[in-house]
Design a protein around this motif. Structure first.
Motif, short mmCIF file in Angstrom:
data_model
loop_
_atom_site.label_atom_id
_atom_site.label_comp_id
_atom_site.label_asym_id
_atom_site.label_seq_id
_atom_site.Cartn_x
_atom_site.Cartn_y
_atom_site.Cartn_z
N ARG A 290 -43.57 -64.45 -33.09
CA ARG A 290 -44.51 -63.97 -32.08
C ARG A 290 -43.88 -62.84 -31.25
NH1 ARG A 290 -49.04 -66.69 -30.35
NH2 ARG A 290 -49.53 -68.66 -31.40
N ILE A 291 -42.65 -63.07 -30.82
CA ILE A 291 -41.98 -62.06 -29.99
C ILE A 291 -41.73 -60.80 -30.81
CG2 ILE A 291 -39.89 -61.56 -28.66
CD1 ILE A 291 -39.75 -64.61 -28.09
N ALA A 292 -41.30 -60.97 -32.06
CA ALA A 292 -41.05 -59.81 -32.92
C ALA A 292 -42.32 -59.00 -33.16
CB ALA A 292 -40.45 -60.27 -34.24
N ALA A 293 -43.45 -59.68 -33.29
CA ALA A 293 -44.72 -58.96 -33.48
C ALA A 293 -45.05 -58.12 -32.25
CB ALA A 293 -45.84 -59.96 -33.76
N TRP A 294 -44.68 -58.62 -31.07
CA TRP A 294 -44.93 -57.87 -29.84
C TRP A 294 -43.96 -56.69 -29.70
CZ3 TRP A 294 -41.68 -57.59 -25.40
CH2 TRP A 294 -42.25 -56.88 -24.33
N THR A 295 -42.64 -56.93 -29.91
CA THR A 295 -41.66 -55.85 -29.75
C THR A 295 -41.91 -54.73 -30.75
OG1 THR A 295 -40.04 -56.98 -31.18
CG2 THR A 295 -39.88 -57.37 -28.80
N ALA A 296 -42.42 -55.07 -31.92
CA ALA A 296 -42.65 -54.06 -32.96
C ALA A 296 -43.65 -52.99 -32.52
CB ALA A 296 -43.12 -54.72 -34.24
N THR A 297 -44.46 -53.31 -31.53
CA THR A 297 -45.47 -52.35 -31.06
C THR A 297 -44.98 -51.51 -29.88
OG1 THR A 297 -46.47 -53.95 -29.52
CG2 THR A 297 -47.28 -53.94 -31.79
N HIS A 298 -43.72 -51.67 -29.52
CA HIS A 298 -43.15 -50.95 -28.39
C HIS A 298 -41.82 -50.31 -28.78
CE1 HIS A 298 -45.90 -53.85 -26.51
NE2 HIS A 298 -45.90 -53.07 -25.43
N THR A 299 -41.46 -49.28 -28.04
CA THR A 299 -40.13 -48.70 -28.22
C THR A 299 -39.10 -49.54 -27.48
OG1 THR A 299 -40.27 -47.33 -26.23
CG2 THR A 299 -41.15 -46.39 -28.29
N VAL A 300 -37.84 -49.31 -27.78
CA VAL A 300 -36.77 -50.00 -27.06
C VAL A 300 -36.86 -49.72 -25.57
CG1 VAL A 300 -34.27 -50.02 -26.68
CG2 VAL A 300 -35.17 -50.12 -29.02
N ALA A 301 -37.11 -48.48 -25.21
CA ALA A 301 -37.19 -48.12 -23.79
C ALA A 301 -38.34 -48.83 -23.09
CB ALA A 301 -37.35 -46.61 -23.65
N GLU A 302 -39.44 -48.98 -23.78
CA GLU A 302 -40.59 -49.67 -23.18
C GLU A 302 -40.29 -51.15 -22.98
OE1 GLU A 302 -44.15 -46.84 -25.07
OE2 GLU A 302 -43.52 -48.67 -26.11
N VAL A 303 -39.69 -51.78 -23.99
CA VAL A 303 -39.34 -53.20 -23.86
C VAL A 303 -38.31 -53.38 -22.75
CG1 VAL A 303 -38.31 -55.19 -25.02
CG2 VAL A 303 -39.91 -53.71 -26.26
N GLU A 304 -37.33 -52.51 -22.72
CA GLU A 304 -36.29 -52.63 -21.69
C GLU A 304 -36.87 -52.50 -20.29
OE1 GLU A 304 -31.80 -51.54 -21.63
OE2 GLU A 304 -32.93 -49.67 -21.46
N ALA A 305 -37.77 -51.58 -20.10
CA ALA A 305 -38.39 -51.40 -18.78
C ALA A 305 -39.11 -52.68 -18.35
CB ALA A 305 -39.35 -50.22 -18.80
N LEU A 306 -39.80 -53.32 -19.27
CA LEU A 306 -40.51 -54.56 -18.94
C LEU A 306 -39.53 -55.70 -18.66
CD1 LEU A 306 -43.42 -54.33 -21.53
CD2 LEU A 306 -43.67 -54.44 -19.04
N MET A 307 -38.45 -55.78 -19.43
CA MET A 307 -37.46 -56.84 -19.21
C MET A 307 -36.80 -56.70 -17.84
SD MET A 307 -37.79 -58.72 -21.91
CE MET A 307 -39.52 -58.20 -21.78
N VAL A 308 -36.54 -55.47 -17.44
CA VAL A 308 -35.96 -55.24 -16.12
C VAL A 308 -36.99 -55.60 -15.03
CG1 VAL A 308 -35.10 -53.47 -14.52
CG2 VAL A 308 -34.35 -53.48 -16.92
N GLU A 309 -38.23 -55.18 -15.22
CA GLU A 309 -39.28 -55.44 -14.23
C GLU A 309 -39.50 -56.94 -14.03
OE1 GLU A 309 -44.10 -54.72 -13.62
OE2 GLU A 309 -43.02 -53.65 -15.22
N TYR A 310 -39.46 -57.71 -15.12
CA TYR A 310 -39.73 -59.15 -15.04
C TYR A 310 -38.45 -59.99 -14.98
CZ TYR A 310 -44.70 -58.36 -15.81
OH TYR A 310 -46.01 -57.98 -15.69
N SER A 311 -37.32 -59.34 -14.84
CA SER A 311 -36.02 -60.03 -14.69
C SER A 311 -35.75 -61.00 -15.84
CB SER A 311 -35.96 -60.77 -13.35
OG SER A 311 -34.64 -61.21 -13.08
N VAL A 312 -35.83 -60.48 -17.05
CA VAL A 312 -35.51 -61.24 -18.25
C VAL A 312 -34.19 -60.73 -18.81
CG1 VAL A 312 -36.24 -61.82 -20.59
CG2 VAL A 312 -37.94 -61.61 -18.77
N PRO A 313 -33.20 -61.59 -19.02
CA PRO A 313 -31.93 -61.13 -19.60
C PRO A 313 -32.16 -60.51 -20.97
CG PRO A 313 -31.70 -63.33 -18.68
CD PRO A 313 -33.16 -63.02 -18.68
N ALA A 314 -31.76 -59.27 -21.12
CA ALA A 314 -32.00 -58.55 -22.37
C ALA A 314 -31.13 -57.30 -22.38
CB ALA A 314 -33.48 -58.17 -22.50
N GLY A 315 -30.99 -56.70 -23.54
CA GLY A 315 -30.19 -55.49 -23.58
C GLY A 315 -30.18 -54.84 -24.94
#
Length: 398
Positions: A290-315
């Motif tokens: 499920r998560i992979a299907a979502w990330t596949a529709t976004h760039t790394v920069a877009e996913v990173e911006a959302l992870m920072v905004e929602y305070s999810v550990p990611a990198g």
């Protein structure tokens, strides 16, 4: 390259006899913290690390040899062995990573060295330790990784065990050797006596294997290779975006709820299949899909911006180029530039961890030649003059 030595170990002298990785990395750690590390190398040939590395230019030595002075001594002949004994008399720590019994054969075992200098701390790094039925066996880092349990659980389940892209077994054993030396220095403040630090490669690996053994003893659970995931820990994986890969670790309930919100799918946080840690572990594959299907529709920069905004550990998955371009690396000076007569200016990892009052540092480049500091060290510490050095060279002792 010279820099003021404000390190925590600026009053400590270390003699490094080891070669290759484990012994020299222990010396590097102590040197970074300010110790005066005198590396003893075989005459002419030197430490094999001088020729190790990847790619066209072999630069590993520039890292592992930093903050050290190089002298040469032939440990296989009495004249060279005498040099070590005389240096050990004035040292705080001696590091060696030869096969057990070798130092004793050379007349440089702990009994001899402690008779000369009772305050000396002797760090001995080996494959299997100084005792036990396997002590006399040759052992490199990969062997320690296998025996300590690391290799059995690293890689894909349908393939043979994998290895890391770095010599983690050697580095762990060296780090534990360094930690033991620091503990022994503290104990010496109370007792006035040195001691032996016995760091085995397989035990250093075993120390970081978490609950692998108790899980087997109590419940019969055998950890197996699971590729890019930890079985039952979800979501925590690398996910493909439209332009690259991105690591997300959201395996705690509140964090997972924030990830779901970032994905625009808040209902997943209360879905009985994913609402708890145990449930997510049981449905790990479908959740990852499920998560992979979502990330596949976004760039790394877009996913990173959302992870920072929602305070999810990611990198992002960093390589050398990414490190050199990253603002956080730059702000903390995680990489430091040195200027080498041979290689010019280049960057390498800085000294860690950071101490607020007695900072570690890179104060001198790795010695360019074997025995580059013979004259200085042997004159200042052993009182040898030019004629003495000529005599030692003629005897092939240095």
């Amino acid at each position: 390259m010279t820099q003021e030595n404000r390190g925590a170990l600026s009053d400590i002298r270390v003699i490094e006899l080891g070669q290759l990785i484990a012994g020299p990395f222990c010396g590097q750690l102590l040197g970074d913290m300010g110790a005066d590390v005198i590396k003893i190398e075989p005459p002419q040939t030197g430490d094999p690390m001088r020729d190790w590395g990847h790619g066209e230019h072999k630069l590993w030595w520039e890292v592992v040899g930093r903050n050290k002075r190089s002298v040469s001594a032939n440990l296989r002949i009495p004249e060279g062995q005498d040099i070590v004994r005389r240096l050990a008399a004035q040292a705080d720590i001696l590091i060696e990573n030869f096969k057990p019994g070798t130092m004793e054969k050379w007349g440089l075992g702990p009994a001899v060295l402690h008779a000369i200098n009772p305050r000396l701390i002797i760090v001995r790094v080996s494959g299997y330790g100084q005792t036990g039925p396997y002590a006399g066996r040759a052992g490199f880092g990969g062997i320690g990784e296998a025996m300590g349990g690391w290799r059995a659980i690293v890689g894909d389940p349908d393939r043979p065990p994998s290895r890391m892209g770095v010599s983690i077994g050697d580095s762990l054993a060296a780090t534990y050797g360094c930690m033991g030396a620091l503990a022994a220095l503290h104990a010496r403040e109370r007792t006035g006596k040195g001691q032996v630090v016995d760091s085995a490669l397989y035990e250093a690996v075993l120390q970081v294997m978490e609950s692998l053994v108790p899980e087997y003893v109590v419940g019969g659970h055998v950890r197996k290779r699971s590729g890019s995931i930890l079985e039952g820990i979800a979501p925590s994986n690398v996910y493909r975006c439209s332009d690259g890969e991105y690591l997300i670790g959201a395996n705690q309930d509140a964090v997972f709820a924030r990830l779901c919100a970032a994905m625009g799918q808040p209902q997943l946080a209360t879905d009985e299949r994913y609402a708890t840690h145990l449930a997510r572990g049981q449905h790990q594959t479908e959740l990852d899909d499920r998560i992979a299907a979502w990330t596949a529709t976004h760039t790394v920069a877009e996913v990173e911006a959302l992870m920072v905004e929602y305070s999810v550990p990611a990198g992002r998955i960093f390589g050398a180029k990414d490190m050199l371009e990253d603002p956080h690396f730059a702000a903390r000076k995680s990489l430091v530039e040195v200027d080498s007569p041979r290689w010019g200016k280049f960057a390498m990892q800085n000294s860690f961890p950071r101490l607020s009052d007695t900072p570690s540092s890179i104060r001198r480049l790795a010695p360019a030649t074997v025995g580059a500091d013979n004259a200085e060290v042997y004159r200042d510490l052993l009182g040898l003059d030019a004629a003495d050095l000529d005599r030692l060279r003629a005897a092939k002792a240095i």
